[in-house]
Enzyme design. Structure first.
Site, PDB file in Angstrom:
ATOM      1  N   HIS A   1       5.522  -1.654  -2.662  1.00 20.22           N
ATOM      2  CA  HIS A   1       4.268  -1.339  -3.364  1.00 20.22           C
ATOM      3  C   HIS A   1       3.084  -1.111  -2.441  1.00 20.22           C
ATOM      4  CE1 HIS A   1       5.659  -2.435  -7.479  1.00 20.22           C
ATOM      5  NE2 HIS A   1       6.449  -3.257  -6.811  1.00 20.22           N
TER       6      HIS A   1
ATOM      7  N   LYS B   1     -11.167  -2.679 -10.485  1.00 16.72           N
ATOM      8  CA  LYS B   1      -9.908  -2.958  -9.794  1.00 16.72           C
ATOM      9  C   LYS B   1     -10.218  -4.030  -8.768  1.00 16.72           C
ATOM     10  CE  LYS B   1      -9.779   1.546  -8.682  1.00 16.72           C
ATOM     11  NZ  LYS B   1      -8.543   2.309  -8.798  1.00 16.72           N
ATOM     12  N   ARG B   2      -9.178  -4.621  -8.129  1.00 19.06           N
ATOM     13  CA  ARG B   2      -9.450  -5.589  -7.076  1.00 19.06           C
ATOM     14  C   ARG B   2     -10.388  -4.968  -6.039  1.00 19.06           C
ATOM     15  NH1 ARG B   2      -6.578 -10.582  -7.079  1.00 19.06           N
ATOM     16  NH2 ARG B   2      -7.574 -10.827  -5.053  1.00 19.06           N
TER      17      ARG B   2
ATOM     18  N   LYS C   1      -9.899   0.516  -1.187  1.00 16.13           N
ATOM     19  CA  LYS C   1     -10.199   1.116  -2.498  1.00 16.13           C
ATOM     20  C   LYS C   1     -11.623   1.697  -2.540  1.00 16.13           C
ATOM     21  CE  LYS C   1      -7.065  -2.127  -4.919  1.00 16.13           C
ATOM     22  NZ  LYS C   1      -6.064  -1.286  -5.595  1.00 16.13           N
TER      23      LYS C   1
ATOM     24  N   THR D   1      -2.401   2.363 -11.166  1.00 14.51           N
ATOM     25  CA  THR D   1      -1.918   2.507 -12.541  1.00 14.51           C
ATOM     26  C   THR D   1      -3.093   2.598 -13.507  1.00 14.51           C
ATOM     27  OG1 THR D   1      -1.568   0.118 -12.489  1.00 14.51           O
ATOM     28  CG2 THR D   1       0.380   1.507 -12.317  1.00 14.51           C
TER      29      THR D   1
ATOM     30  N   LYS E   1      -4.200   4.770 -17.104  1.00 14.08           N
ATOM     31  CA  LYS E   1      -4.777   4.171 -18.320  1.00 14.08           C
ATOM     32  C   LYS E   1      -6.057   4.889 -18.728  1.00 14.08           C
ATOM     33  CE  LYS E   1      -2.747  -0.123 -16.782  1.00 14.08           C
ATOM     34  NZ  LYS E   1      -2.946  -1.330 -15.954  1.00 14.08           N
TER      35      LYS E   1
HETATM   36  C1  26W Z   1       1.888 -11.042   0.577  1.00 14.16           C
HETATM   37  C2  26W Z   1       0.616 -10.756  -0.110  1.00 14.16           C
HETATM   38  C3  26W Z   1       0.727  -9.599  -1.031  1.00 14.16           C
HETATM   39  C4  26W Z   1       0.496  -9.792  -2.386  1.00 14.16           C
HETATM   40  C5  26W Z   1       0.602  -8.735  -3.254  1.00 14.16           C
HETATM   41  C6  26W Z   1       1.048  -8.357  -0.561  1.00 14.16           C
HETATM   42  C7  26W Z   1       1.149  -7.311  -1.425  1.00 14.16           C
HETATM   43  C8  26W Z   1       0.934  -7.492  -2.768  1.00 14.16           C
HETATM   44  C9  26W Z   1       1.102  -6.352  -3.728  1.00 14.16           C
HETATM   45  C10 26W Z   1       2.311  -5.527  -3.360  1.00 14.16           C
HETATM   46  C11 26W Z   1      -0.135  -5.532  -3.819  1.00 14.16           C
HETATM   47  C12 26W Z   1      -0.116  -4.643  -5.015  1.00 14.16           C
HETATM   48  O1  26W Z   1      -0.386  -5.076  -6.120  1.00 14.16           O
HETATM   49  N1  26W Z   1       0.179  -3.361  -4.820  1.00 14.16           N
HETATM   50  C13 26W Z   1      -0.080  -2.392  -5.861  1.00 14.16           C
HETATM   51  O2  26W Z   1       1.085  -2.153  -6.626  1.00 14.16           O
HETATM   52  C14 26W Z   1       0.797  -1.299  -7.731  1.00 14.16           C
HETATM   53  C15 26W Z   1       2.048  -1.186  -8.574  1.00 14.16           C
HETATM   54  O3  26W Z   1       3.025  -0.464  -7.928  1.00 14.16           O
HETATM   55  C16 26W Z   1       0.310   0.055  -7.239  1.00 14.16           C
HETATM   56  O4  26W Z   1      -0.046   0.826  -8.356  1.00 14.16           O
HETATM   57  C17 26W Z   1      -0.899  -0.116  -6.321  1.00 14.16           C
HETATM   58  O5  26W Z   1      -1.261   1.126  -5.780  1.00 14.16           O
HETATM   59  C18 26W Z   1      -0.578  -1.109  -5.233  1.00 14.16           C
HETATM   60  O6  26W Z   1      -1.739  -1.394  -4.468  1.00 14.16           O
END
Ligand code: 26W
Length: 825
Positions: A363, A557-558, A563, A668, A672
């Site tokens: 992701h 968003k976060r 971003k 995503t 929406k």
């Molecule tokens: C290890 C810490 C950590 C925690 C969460 C690393 C990475 C994450 C996630 C993978 C971050 C995340 O939410 N990524 C998002 O995933 C969405 C669903 O596929 C995408 O639409 C977003 O672009 C992406 O940033």
């Protein structure tokens, strides 16, 4: 209601009311005379829960009986939001509830709002998992979600004096949607050591012994499908001390504190969701969470498989396990351990099973988000797993060496163990090696992982292992539930919601009505009503009055530098300066704009917190400037979450998806917003590109540099002559003059661009961003054309249903089929 004849239907509002009253009077032990909204929410939920349970049991029985292949979706995050409204709509009984509640003296909307969000996720990844559960159930797939039952979900955000303050989210004091299964427990081992024994035949077996044990207790959450009786299960594990509530020996010997301490230490594992999004901090407790959850889930999956008495080689015909990012990657190692240490299989047979079972979704390409665990930590916590990881790596590197003998460098590049100081386990590499498919979440992203971070692995395993599955969203929550006005307007052209919400390509029928004046008028009215709803919400939470006639410009968003909320607020400052330079007559002619922000910063992310502070500081200057009036308002909405998204998204005219090209894997919320009749301004990044392809480039405001140019620009910014965009320079000078409070407070944001190489290319894209925002203003002034763009875009959004997405996973990765419910029960 489609379920009328099913056991789960209410058979009319009278029965529904009876059940609510029964729950108030018996379950809650209250009288109807002092039934407030909290109690009405509780009783309504319990009444609906009773309905869900019937089909949930049936679905599970049906799946057990059919004994067909199941999907297990392992995710450390499930960002579910509220359940009641979703349950009402998916069962098809919202009207019954509405009229029943009204007879009891309540408004269904007020009751729905009593519910606390289930916020067991950070952002995109967690919400995607929730959308997938909805689609899996709606499409009748035999599928389970597995996650952790955090006592505290993502923190609540308060804004105090313009700064983010984090408040714990204790959400479990009343949660009717979970069922504790005190009989479904697994004892999980940590620490200890490994001993090897050799039997008469010379076979060596490893025994993992000693250490400490923590108990996993299952909590099940029913996941109702839409317009189908199928109701799947989400199983969340909670940690407990393994030996009951206290260590009685310690307790009796007077060591009361330490006996309670053991219990607390065990409970700590599932206590809190890590609030970092896209940042790996390598904390031991996080690794403990991962193993605890993965080991309990695998034990459960294996136990279920064993009931069928099939040979082990059939495991991958019965089980598909999807790894939601690398967070559950230890599952690969754990299954290998179960098969070789506990079940006595040969390494190769076991490894074949493992590879055929798992698949991994990536992701993010951000290097700081790619998980690595120090070898020392893994050795300490999971000594046997480290040995297995080393063996997996050895056999893998031997294969690489055989196939690419001329490329010695490749061995260190692809090694699962990074030979750094300290040595690290690269979880993404382990996930790739242990899976049969790896996917990215949008076309550009999947291309990027194939050509950059996982390039060598494409060479080694061949291109077929790496596939793209573009993300999707559930139209049930994100259209029908969040925007009932638009949903029923669409239904007037596209047919029953029960049809178009399950085949979202039917949306294309509304394009035939794009020139129908009545339809267009109704469309505009729906949008205005949604904007009024948001304006009311803004008024009630911030005290600020905004006009629903203004252009609503939304970025929620976060908060993250990639971003680029900073670019947005710099643009807002530029607009403010321009307005200030106008005469009052000129100012009256400009199209009023409301810039709306929302999102949480990770508690330790200093720069993200600075961005929030600047947004709020700009807001307090602009919103109180008598010269400006309605021409510009800047709003920061506190505590952005799923239920707030349901109010904000339908009210947007334009939303911002402006990440530096190549950094946002998919996004995503972009889907929406468009699905709800808003247009977007965005970079050529993530799913924006495919949205453009589907809706047409005349219907989206794209700007900025392309992903392929980012490396060169960064190089130039760092080593070459970094000329700041003149408009941005002007904005910086105003910030530094103290217009928005102490310039020192924002120095980090300014110098990141001016002095530290502008890694996110804010200056490089700023001119193009401002130009495109001007184009937005011009386009909005032509309301007729604008509405045409909105209707056309919605009509062409069918592709982005998470149903399409789940069907692709099912066919190309999981090889599973739906299990149709018998409808004549
Ligand atoms: C290890 C810490 C950590 C925690 C969460 C690393 C990475 C994450 C996630 C993978 C971050 C995340 O939410 N990524 C998002 O995933 C969405 C669903 O596929 C995408 O639409 C977003 O672009 C992406 O940033």
């Amino acid at each position: 209601a489609w379920l009328k004849n099913q056991a789960s239907g209410f058979k009319g509002k009278d029965q529904f009311e009876k059940e609510v009253v029964r729950h108030v009077e018996t379950t809650l032990a209250r009288s109807m005379f002092n039934c407030d909204e909290t109690a009405a929410y509780a009783a309504t939920s319990l009444a609906f829960r009773d309905r869900l349970v019937i089909e949930w049991n049936r679905t599970q029985q049906r799946q057990t009986f059919a004994d067909s292949k199941r999907v297990y979706y392992l995710s450390l995050e499930f960002l579910m939001g509220r359940a009641l409204d979703n349950a009402m709509l998916n069962i098809g009984e919202k009207e019954v509830a509405k009229s029943g509640l009204s007879e009891l003296g309540f408004r269904v909307e007020d009751i729905i709002q009593q519910e606390h969000d289930a916020a067991l996720g950070n952002g995109g990844l967690g919400r995607l998992a929730a959308c997938f559960l909805d689609s899996l159930a709606s499409l009748n797939f035999p599928a389970w979600g597995y996650g952790l039952r955090y006592r505290y979900g993502i923190f609540k955000q308060e804004i105090i004096d313009g700064y983010q303050v984090e408040v714990p989210d204790y959400w479990l004091d009343f949660n009717p949607w979970e069922f504790p299964r005190h009989d479904v427990t697994v004892d999980i081992q940590f620490y200890g050591n490994v001993n090897k024994t050799t039997d008469d035949s010379g076979k060596v077996t490893a025994h993992w012994e000693g250490g400490e044990t923590v108990r996993a207790v299952a909590y099940d959450v029913p996941i109702p499908g839409y317009a189908t009786p199928s109701t799947n299960n989400l199983r969340l594990w909670s940690s407990q001390a393994a030996s009951g509530e206290f260590d009685f020996q310690k307790f009796n010997s007077g060591d009361y504190e330490s006996s309670v301490g053991d219990q607390q230490r065990a409970e700590t594992i599932s206590a809190v969701l890590y609030p970092n999004d896209n940042l790996d901090r390598g904390k031991e407790l996080r690794l403990k969470q991962q193993y605890f959850w993965v080991a309990a889930s695998l034990y459960d999956i294996v136990r279920r498989f064993k009931k069928s008495k099939r040979p082990w080689r059939e495991f991958p015909d019965q089980v598909a396990i999807q790894l939601n990012d690398t967070h559950p990657t230890l599952a690969i190692v754990e299954l290998q351990r179960i098969l070789i240490d506990l079940e006595g299989l040969d390494w190769d047979d076991a490894w074949n099973i493992v590879q055929q079972t798992f698949s991994y979704t990536n992701h993010t390409v951000l290097p700081e988000a790619l998980e690595k665990w120090s070898v020392g930590l893994v050795q300490h916590l999971l000594p046997r797993h480290l040995q297995i990881i080393y063996d997996i790596n050895l056999f893998f590197l031997q294969m690489v060496e055989r196939n690419f003998p001329k490329d010695r460098e490749m061995l260190s590049r692809v090694s699962i163990i990074e030979e750094s100081q300290p040595k690290m386990v690269r979880m993404a590499y382990l996930a790739i090696v242990g899976s049969h498919k790896v996917n990215g979440v949008a076309e550009l992203h999947s291309d990027l992982i194939r050509t950059t971070i996982f390039k060598d692995f494409v060479t080694i395993f061949g291109p077929d292992k790496f596939v793209n599955v573009t993300n999707g969203i559930t139209p049930r929550r994100w259209l029908h539930q969040a925007n009932p006005g638009l949903s029923s307007l669409i239904a007037s052209k596209a047919g029953d919601p029960e049809h178009y919400l399950k085949d979202l390509t039917l949306l294309n029928k509304i394009e035939l009505s794009v020139n129908d004046p009545a339809f267009r008028k109704a469309w505009a009215e729906v949008k205005l009503a949604n904007k009024q709803r948001l304006a009311d919400y803004i008024k009630s939470t911030t005290g600020i009055v905004v006009s629903p006639k203004a252009l609503f410009d939304v970025q929620v968003k976060r908060i993250h530098e990639y971003k680029r909320q900073q670019m947005n607020i710099f643009g807002v400052i530029f607009r403010y300066l321009k307005l200030k330079s106008m005469s009052p007559e000129e100012r009256k002619k400009v199209l009023p704009r409301v810039s709306i922000f929302g999102g949480k910063a990770a508690p330790g992310y200093w720069m993200a917190k600075q961005i929030i502070h600047l947004i709020n500081s700009v807001g307090s200057v602009v919103n109180n400037d008598p010269d400006i009036g309605d021409a510009l308002k800047v709003i920061f909405l506190e505590d952005y979450n799923v239920s707030k998204a349901e109010i904000i998204i339908p009210a947007s005219d334009i939303s911002e998806h402006i990440s530096t090209a190549g950094t946002e894997a998919s996004g995503t919320s972009n889907m929406k917003f468009v699905l709800n009749g808003g247009l977007i301004i965005g970079t050529c990044d993530g799913a924006n590109i495919e949205i453009t392809r589907e809706i047409g480039e005349e219907n989206i405001f794209l700007f900025g540099n392309l992903a392929e140019d980012v490396d060169d620009l960064r190089h130039k910014n760092t080593y070459g002559d970094h000329k700041i965009d003149p408009s941005l320079d002007k904005v910086f000078n105003v910030i530094q003059s103290g217009t928005f409070g102490n310039a020192q407070d924002f120095q980090g944001m300014v110098s990141a661009v001016r002095e530290h190489g502008d890694f996110y290319l804010v200056s490089d894209d700023f001119h193009s961003y401002l130009e495109t925002q001007e184009l937005v203003d011009k386009s909005y002034a032509d309301q007729e054309l604008w509405i045409t763009k909105c209707i056309t875009s919605v009509a062409r959004m069918g592709f982005f249903s998470s149903d399409r997405c789940i069907n692709e996973y099912a066919e190309e990765i999981w090889n599973v089929e739906p299990l149709q419910p018998d409808t004549n029960n």
